[in-house]
Every structure is written in structure tokens, then in C-alpha cells.
Design a protein around this motif. Structure first.
Motif, PDB file in Angstrom:
ATOM      1  N   GLU A 256      -4.664  -6.505   1.917  1.00 15.45           N
ATOM      2  CA  GLU A 256      -4.028  -6.100   0.653  1.00 15.45           C
ATOM      3  C   GLU A 256      -4.527  -6.960  -0.510  1.00 15.45           C
ATOM      4  O   GLU A 256      -4.674  -6.481  -1.624  1.00 15.45           O
ATOM      5  CB  GLU A 256      -2.506  -6.240   0.764  1.00 15.45           C
ATOM      6  CG  GLU A 256      -1.866  -5.152   1.592  1.00 15.45           C
ATOM      7  CD  GLU A 256      -0.675  -4.519   0.904  1.00 15.45           C
ATOM      8  OE1 GLU A 256      -0.788  -4.201  -0.290  1.00 15.45           O
ATOM      9  OE2 GLU A 256       0.365  -4.342   1.553  1.00 15.45           O
TER      10      GLU A 256
ATOM     11  N   SER B  96      -8.255  -5.852  -1.318  1.00 16.49           N
ATOM     12  CA  SER B  96      -8.378  -4.554  -1.999  1.00 16.49           C
ATOM     13  C   SER B  96      -7.523  -4.495  -3.267  1.00 16.49           C
ATOM     14  O   SER B  96      -7.522  -3.487  -3.961  1.00 16.49           O
ATOM     15  CB  SER B  96      -7.965  -3.428  -1.052  1.00 16.49           C
ATOM     16  OG  SER B  96      -6.589  -3.543  -0.753  1.00 16.49           O
ATOM     17  N   LYS B  97      -6.796  -5.566  -3.527  1.00 19.60           N
ATOM     18  CA  LYS B  97      -5.928  -5.672  -4.709  1.00 19.60           C
ATOM     19  C   LYS B  97      -4.790  -4.656  -4.705  1.00 19.60           C
ATOM     20  O   LYS B  97      -4.180  -4.402  -5.744  1.00 19.60           O
ATOM     21  CB  LYS B  97      -6.744  -5.545  -5.997  1.00 19.60           C
ATOM     22  CG  LYS B  97      -7.708  -6.691  -6.196  1.00 19.60           C
ATOM     23  CD  LYS B  97      -8.236  -6.717  -7.606  1.00 19.60           C
ATOM     24  CE  LYS B  97      -9.187  -7.893  -7.788  1.00 19.60           C
ATOM     25  NZ  LYS B  97      -9.779  -7.938  -9.114  1.00 19.60           N
ATOM     26  N   THR B  98      -4.525  -4.042  -3.566  1.00 18.97           N
ATOM     27  CA  THR B  98      -3.349  -3.165  -3.498  1.00 18.97           C
ATOM     28  C   THR B  98      -2.085  -4.013  -3.618  1.00 18.97           C
ATOM     29  O   THR B  98      -1.043  -3.516  -4.034  1.00 18.97           O
ATOM     30  CB  THR B  98      -3.309  -2.387  -2.168  1.00 18.97           C
ATOM     31  OG1 THR B  98      -3.549  -3.293  -1.094  1.00 18.97           O
ATOM     32  CG2 THR B  98      -4.353  -1.299  -2.133  1.00 18.97           C
ATOM     33  N   LEU B  99      -2.196  -5.305  -3.269  1.00 22.18           N
ATOM     34  CA  LEU B  99      -1.034  -6.191  -3.405  1.00 22.18           C
ATOM     35  C   LEU B  99      -0.638  -6.329  -4.878  1.00 22.18           C
ATOM     36  O   LEU B  99       0.554  -6.318  -5.205  1.00 22.18           O
ATOM     37  CB  LEU B  99      -1.353  -7.569  -2.815  1.00 22.18           C
ATOM     38  CG  LEU B  99      -0.193  -8.563  -2.812  1.00 22.18           C
ATOM     39  CD1 LEU B  99       0.932  -8.087  -1.908  1.00 22.18           C
ATOM     40  CD2 LEU B  99      -0.653  -9.948  -2.380  1.00 22.18           C
ATOM     41  N   GLU B 100      -1.632  -6.418  -5.760  1.00 24.27           N
ATOM     42  CA  GLU B 100      -1.322  -6.527  -7.195  1.00 24.27           C
ATOM     43  C   GLU B 100      -0.615  -5.261  -7.672  1.00 24.27           C
ATOM     44  O   GLU B 100       0.347  -5.320  -8.429  1.00 24.27           O
ATOM     45  CB  GLU B 100      -2.602  -6.755  -8.005  1.00 24.27           C
ATOM     46  CG  GLU B 100      -3.193  -8.135  -7.795  1.00 24.27           C
ATOM     47  CD  GLU B 100      -4.328  -8.452  -8.751  1.00 24.27           C
ATOM     48  OE1 GLU B 100      -4.270  -8.031  -9.911  1.00 24.27           O
ATOM     49  OE2 GLU B 100      -5.287  -9.124  -8.313  1.00 24.27           O
TER      50      GLU B 100
ATOM     51  N   LEU C 190       1.139  -3.242  -5.833  1.00 24.46           N
ATOM     52  CA  LEU C 190       2.474  -3.212  -5.221  1.00 24.46           C
ATOM     53  C   LEU C 190       3.444  -4.143  -5.953  1.00 24.46           C
ATOM     54  O   LEU C 190       4.584  -3.777  -6.254  1.00 24.46           O
ATOM     55  CB  LEU C 190       2.339  -3.633  -3.754  1.00 24.46           C
ATOM     56  CG  LEU C 190       3.498  -3.344  -2.820  1.00 24.46           C
ATOM     57  CD1 LEU C 190       3.763  -1.859  -2.746  1.00 24.46           C
ATOM     58  CD2 LEU C 190       3.198  -3.881  -1.424  1.00 24.46           C
TER      59      LEU C 190
END
Lengths: 417, 240
Positions: A221, A224-228, A230
Motif C-alpha cells: 500500500e 503504490s500510494k494507495t495508503l495515501e 486511503l
């Protein structure tokens, strides 16, 4: 779907991707394959063996041996004559063609030797095609046949009764840590080993695999920066943490169930003589489950916290090493010794590791040390709460974005290198 | 004059010994596209992440849609969307499933379904919307993320380098979507290294250097102020 449910669903889907789930599925398959292998050997050993006989003796004891063989085995080839090389080779070929692999040659003076108070000789020719457990184990069956034939010859030669041949009956009572068990120590050892040797392994694997999955997922995460994405959405950070813990715990418990199922299957195939001598009750299993659950939650929270500081999935693998080490130490400790048998320092250090408590719980419950197990659950619960609070604090800080671990950074970089 | 959607005053941020932001101040009005421009390490991403509630500030005040990022972070998150530079989507989801996942945090039922339809329209991926995002090119990923960011109709869309690494066709397509987004209640705050893009898209520009906004105005005002013919020359003058 509600946002929190959607988050859990997302976590489960992410964790159920092939790269995470395949290693979990592989291990039970290996256990099952091993069980099938051992079960196959046992099945083969339980079948009537096929043998050939070259009988050069015309006395009564030679007949006793042949009768024993006919009772206990399929005699595929039987000839009266001397054990010349040609006769043995022909007998071995015929017997092998019929599915057997051993030929017994009874020489002409077999009865005469026994009657003159000397041991009679039987020559055993074995054809081993497969150098494996199966190939070599099958010869043990023929040895068993010869032992029985020897017994029958003794009865015929001496006229002794079964009681006279084995006049002492044993009755065992064994005290294990003060617990009375009416079984011989060897039976208890076999039952204990077969039932509990794998428990520490299962618990260790569940802890390591679920920790690895969550840490990899977290690192992925971040990469892929999906954490940012989220973290910038309108959902409380504690719900994000909770969803990751719930998703990881479900997969971890699923893994533990799969391992248990795989091992139970292999145990069924092997068979556990004397296993009724020692066993856990339903309540005992529940206590082990509770202990394991809190250990898993704590592990996943620690894995999440470590995942925050991983700069890649490779880095996450390295950060998992200390966590795996902490799970492996109590596993070996409980497999090869007893925590209570260690010195105060060693046992104190071992008990300070949260993973020790679910691992030693089954052993303690066997001997009704319920109080110690409950105290262990309390300790693991506190560990889980502390780890969850820590990871929520971390999620509310800059650290998921910056990965800054302060003074720990240098240590983390050292570990990752 | 319309109410500012973004109000940043004396924003300060420190990473250890490094003062990343040293008193950044600017406003973004409703309906405008505001561009944050500056060299690498000037503090653009730190500013955007602070507005997106991803980083805690060390000083100053930041309000998004009237909500303080420190005291009302959940309200801020509910009124803005943030698209990080080079962001990805969840590999295990299709494009549509990703949009549905995001929409669930902003609406339920028919409203969420309408939001997803809007996202599908913005992303403009035709039948590929049903494919796994792991099979998307960089341009397609950027489009699905842009669709997911704008479909919720936020008061503020924060876009960090929205066309970075895209080919000409995809970059133009993304620019058109951005250009057409703002209305009377919605604004865009973006950062970019492409001065032609900034000149084309932005109503106003803030030039950020060494953690400070050194100049703010429309592209024409900045060019006139520095006596140059284009925004790239303005940038070079400021950095020099």
C-alpha cells in the motif's frame, strides 16, 4: 456496503491474492501428502505378505514353519528341494511376479538340528526393487513371519503353553508431573508426540504467515500510494487499523485451521496408538484458541507498525525476521524441553515473549494448569492492546507517510541492509 | 469575492533538522484552479499532504472548506479528495470495483451508484472499466484515479503532478477533465513541473521556493511582474 465492511472486504481480497495465499495453501497439502505417504506404508504393512518357500526339510519343524507361512501369508511359490542357486533364483522370480519379494529356504537338516539342541537355520532371500521406506519396511513383515514360526516351533518342540512362554503380565501406572495415567511411559510418549508435536509448529506458522501477509500488504500500500489515498478519505484511522487487523486475523485463523486440518488428516492416516491416554477437552481447545487469537492480533498490530517503516516489500521481509525469531524460539523450546524445567532467567525470558503463551498452553492444559494458561491469556491480551494502541498512534502521526522512525531509523536501515 | 475554499496562513513544517515549509500562505477561491509551482524539494508535496490531513503541521493555520485540518480532520477529509503523484489502485479490484470502493465512503445506495456512473464517465475507459486495475497502463490508472477523485464532487480536489509520466494523448485527456471540473463550489489545487500545463490550466499560480511562497498571481500577472514572456521564465527567475 458500509464503509467499514467494505474496508474489511478490501483487506481480505488483497490478502487472498495468489502471492499471499499460495504459501498458506501449500503447507497443509505437504502435511496431507506426508500423511498419505505414511498411511500408504502402514496399509502395505497391514496386508498379507506374499512369499515363496523352498523346503528341503522333510521333518516336523520344517512343516511347522510352512504351516505358519500358509496361515499368515500368501505362499505364491512352494517347492520341495534343496536351496541351490538355480532353485532360489526361480523361486524369487516366481514370487516377485506374484507381487512378493521374499523367499525362505529351509535346508534339509532343519528339524534334525533343532532336535539335537542346535538352532535351525532358515535362509531368507529378499528382492528389494525400491530403496525407500516402503521397500525396506516390507522386509520387516517377513521377519515378523519368521518370529511367529519360531514361536510355533518352540511350542511344538517343548510342549509349553502360551502362559509358560510369556508368564509375566505387565500393568503400568505412570505419573506425569503428578498426573496419574494408566499407560506405559512409551505409549504416553508416542501419544503425546503424535498429538502435540505439531501444535507449536502450527501456531508458529500461523503467527509468521499472517504477520508476513499484513506487513507485505502494508508495504504494498505504501509503494503504490494507495495508503495515501486511503488515509485522506473520511474514515477514522482506528477503523483503517481495525480493518487490517480483522482481515489479517481472519486469514491467520484460516491458515491455522487449514494447518490443523492438514495435520489432523495426516495423523488419521498414521494412526495414534494410545492417544486416548492424554487428550484436551473442548474448553481446553477454546482457551488455546483465545490465547492464539490475542497473540495473532498483537502480532498483526506489530507487523502493521513495522510495515509502516518498510520502504518496500523486500524491506518488509527483512523486518519480519525479528518477529519470526520470536515465534520460533518458544516453538523449539516447547518441542524439546519444558518451560518449567528451565532456569528462572531462561523461563522468564521465554515467558516474556507473548507467542510463548499460546504455544505452551496445550501442554499446560494437559496437566490442568488452567490458572497459568489464563494468566498467559491475560498477558497476551495486554500485549495485543498495547500493540493496537501503538499502531493507532502511529497511523495518526506523519509516520505512515514519511516512514520516519526517529532514532529507530538507523536500526531499521541496519536490519533492512 | 467568493469564499476561499482553502486558507493557508504561515504554514510551517519541519522534518528533523530540515525546515520544509517556512511560513507558507495562500488562498484558493471557489471555482478556481490554483497551481503550486516550484523546484524539487521546494515543499509542494508537503503542502498538499498537509492540506490532505496526511501530515501534521508544526505551525500556522490551514482550513479547507471552512474546516481546520488539525481540529476537524474528518470534516476536511469529507470535503476534499487527494490524488498523490504516481499513485496506484488496488490490484485485486477492477476499475469499476475500485470506484465502488471509493464511493462507499461518500454516499450510499442510489447516490453511490450515481457517483460511480460519474466516475466511469470521467475515467472514459469504455469496456476496460471491467478489467483488473493491475492490467491498466499508467495512463489508464491515472484516469481511473482521477475519476475516483472527481466523482465525489469534492469542494477541493488536490492533484499532485496529475499528468506526470503520461504520454501526450493521455496527458491532454487528463488536462481536459481537470479544466472542466471546477464550478461555483468546487476548486482544484494542483502541483506541476510542466509550465505550459500550469499556464493552460491554472487561474492563479503560487510560486514556492525553499518553503516559502515567493509570488502569487494569475499567469499573466506573474509574467508582467517579472517582465518575461512565459511562466517557465518566471520560474527560472524565481529559482535563480
Amino acid at each position: 456496503m458500509r464503509p467499514f465492511t467494505r474496508l474489511i472486504w478490501k483487506e481480505a481480497r488483497e490478502l487472498l491474492r495468489p502471492q499471499y495465499i499460495l504459501p498458506i495453501l501449500m503447507l497443509p497439502l505437504i502435511f496431507i501428502a506426508m500423511g498419505q505417504g505414511f498411511g500408504g506404508i502402514e496399509d502395505q504393512l497391514n496386508q498379507r505378505p506374499t512369499v515363496g518357500v523352498v523346503d528341503g526339510d522333510d521333518g516336523q519343524y520344517g512343516d511347522t514353519v510352512v504351516e505358519t507361512l500358509r496361515e499368515r501369508a500368501d505362499v505364491a511359490y512352494h517347492t520341495n528341494g534343496t536351496g541351490s542357486d538355480g532353485a532360489v533364483r526361480a523361486a524369487l522370480n516366481e514370487t516377485t511376479a506374484a507381487g512378493g519379494n521374499a523367499v525362505l529356504v529351509i535346508p534339509e537338516n532343519f528339524t534334525e538340528r533343532i532336535q539335537s539342541d542346535r538352532r535351525g537355520l532358515v535362509h531368507l532371500y529378499t528382492n528389494v526393487e525400491s530403496v525407500s521406506i516402503v521397500g525396506i519396511a516390507s522386509s520387516a513383515q517377513v521377519e515378523g513371519l519368521l518370529s511367529e514360526a519360531s514361536h510355533n516351533v518352540t511350542v511344538a518342540a517343548t510342549g509349553a503353553s502360551e502362559v509358560q512362554l510369556d508368564p509375566i503380565e505387565r500393568d503400568h501406572t505412570t505419573f506425569v508431573k503428578g498426573e496419574r495415567i494408566d499407560a506405559p511411559p512409551a505409549t504416553i510418549s508416542t501419544a503425546f508426540t503424535s498429538q502435540f508435536i505439531f501444535v507449536p509448529i502450527i501456531i508458529m506458522l500461523a503467527i509468521v504467515f499472517s504477520g508476513q501477509m499484513v506487513m507485505n500488504s502494508m508495504a504494498s500500500e505504501k509503494e503504490s500510494k494507495t495508503l495515501e489515498t486511503l488515509l485522506s478519505m473520511p474514515i477514522p484511522r482506528r477503523q483503517i487499523v481495525a480493518s487490517k487487523l480483522v482481515g489479517g486475523s481472519v486469514i491467520g485463523l484460516l491458515a491455522a485451521a487449514l494447518y490443523t486440518g492438514g495435520i489432523a488428516f495426516s495423523q488419521l492416516s498414521i494412526g495414534t496408538a494410545g492417544s486416548s491416554a492424554i487428550s484436551l477437552s473442548g474448553t481446553d481447545y477454546l482457551l488455546v484458541g483465545v490465547s492464539l487469537f490475542f497473540a495473532l492480533v498483537g502480532t498483526l498490530a506489530v507487523a502493521l507498525a513495522l510495515g509502516i517503516f518498510a520502504d518496500s516489500q523486500q524491506g518488509a521481509q527483512m523486518l519480519l525476521l525479528p518477529l519470526s525469531g520470536l515465534a520460533i524460539v518458544p516453538m523449539f523450546a516447547t518441542m524439546f524441553t519444558d518451560v518449567d524445567a528451565l532456569g528462572p532467567l531462561a523461563s522468564g525470558l521465554l515467558l516474556a515473549i507473548p507467542f510463548t503463551h499460546p504455544i505452551i498452553a496445550p501442554k499446560r492444559l494437559l496437566f490442568d494448569d488452567v490458572g497459568l494458561v489464563v494468566a498467559g491469556i491475560g498477558y497476551v491480551f495486554l500485549f495485543a492492546v498495547a500493540a493496537v494502541v501503538l499502531v493507532i498512534k502511529l497511523f495518526e502521526s506523519d509516520r505512515p507517510i514519511t516512514g520516519d522512525a526517529g532514532w529507530l531509523d538507523r536500526v531499521v536501515q541496519l536490519v533492512q541492509r | 469575492m467568493s469564499t476561499p475554499v482553502v486558507q493557508v496562513s504561515d504554514l510551517r513544517k519541519r522534518y528533523g533538522d530540515v525546515q520544509a515549509l517556512d511560513g507558507v500562505s495562500f488562498e484558493v477561491s471557489a471555482g478556481e484552479i490554483f497551481g503550486l509551482v516550484g523546484p524539487n524539494g521546494a515543499g509542494k508535496t508537503t503542502t498538499l499532504r498537509t492540506l490532505a490531513t496526511l501530515l501534521n503541521k508544526n505551525g500556522g493555520t490551514v482550513e479547507v472548506a471552512g474546516h481546520d485540518v488539525e481540529t476537524e480532520p474528518d470534516a476536511v477529509r469529507g470535503s476534499m479528495r487527494y490524488l498523490p503523484e504516481d499513485a496506484g489502485a488496488y490490484d485485486s479490484m477492477s476499475g469499476r470495483a475500485f470506484l465502488e470502493f471509493i464511493a462507499d465512503f461518500y454516499a450510499q445506495g442510489d447516490e453511490a451508484a450515481a457517483m460511480v456512473d460519474r466516475g466511469v464517465e470521467i475515467a472514459d475507459l469504455d469496456e476496460r472499466i471491467a478489467d483488473k486495475t493491475s492490467e491498466y497502463s499508467k495512463g489508464m490508472t491515472r484516469k481511473i484515479l482521477l475519476g475516483s477523485a472527481l466523482m465525489t464532487d469534492p469542494d477541493l480536489a488536490i492533484l499532485d503532478e496529475p499528468t506526470s509520466g503520461l504520454d501526450v494523448q493521455n496527458a491532454r485527456s487528463v488536462r481536459e477533465v481537470i479544466k472542466s471540473f471546477p464550478d461555483a463550489e468546487s476548486s482544484i489545487l494542483l502541483s506541476s513541473h510542466n509550465m505550459l500545463e500550469v499556464e493552460y490550466l491554472c487561474d492563479r499560480v503560487g510560486l514556492l521556493n525553499d518553503g516559502v511562497i515567493v509570488s502569487t498571481g494569475t499567469p499573466d500577472e506573474l509574467m508582467a511582474e517579472h517582465g518575461v514572456a512565459n511562466l517557465e521564465d518566471v520560474f527560472m527567475e524565481v529559482v535563480a
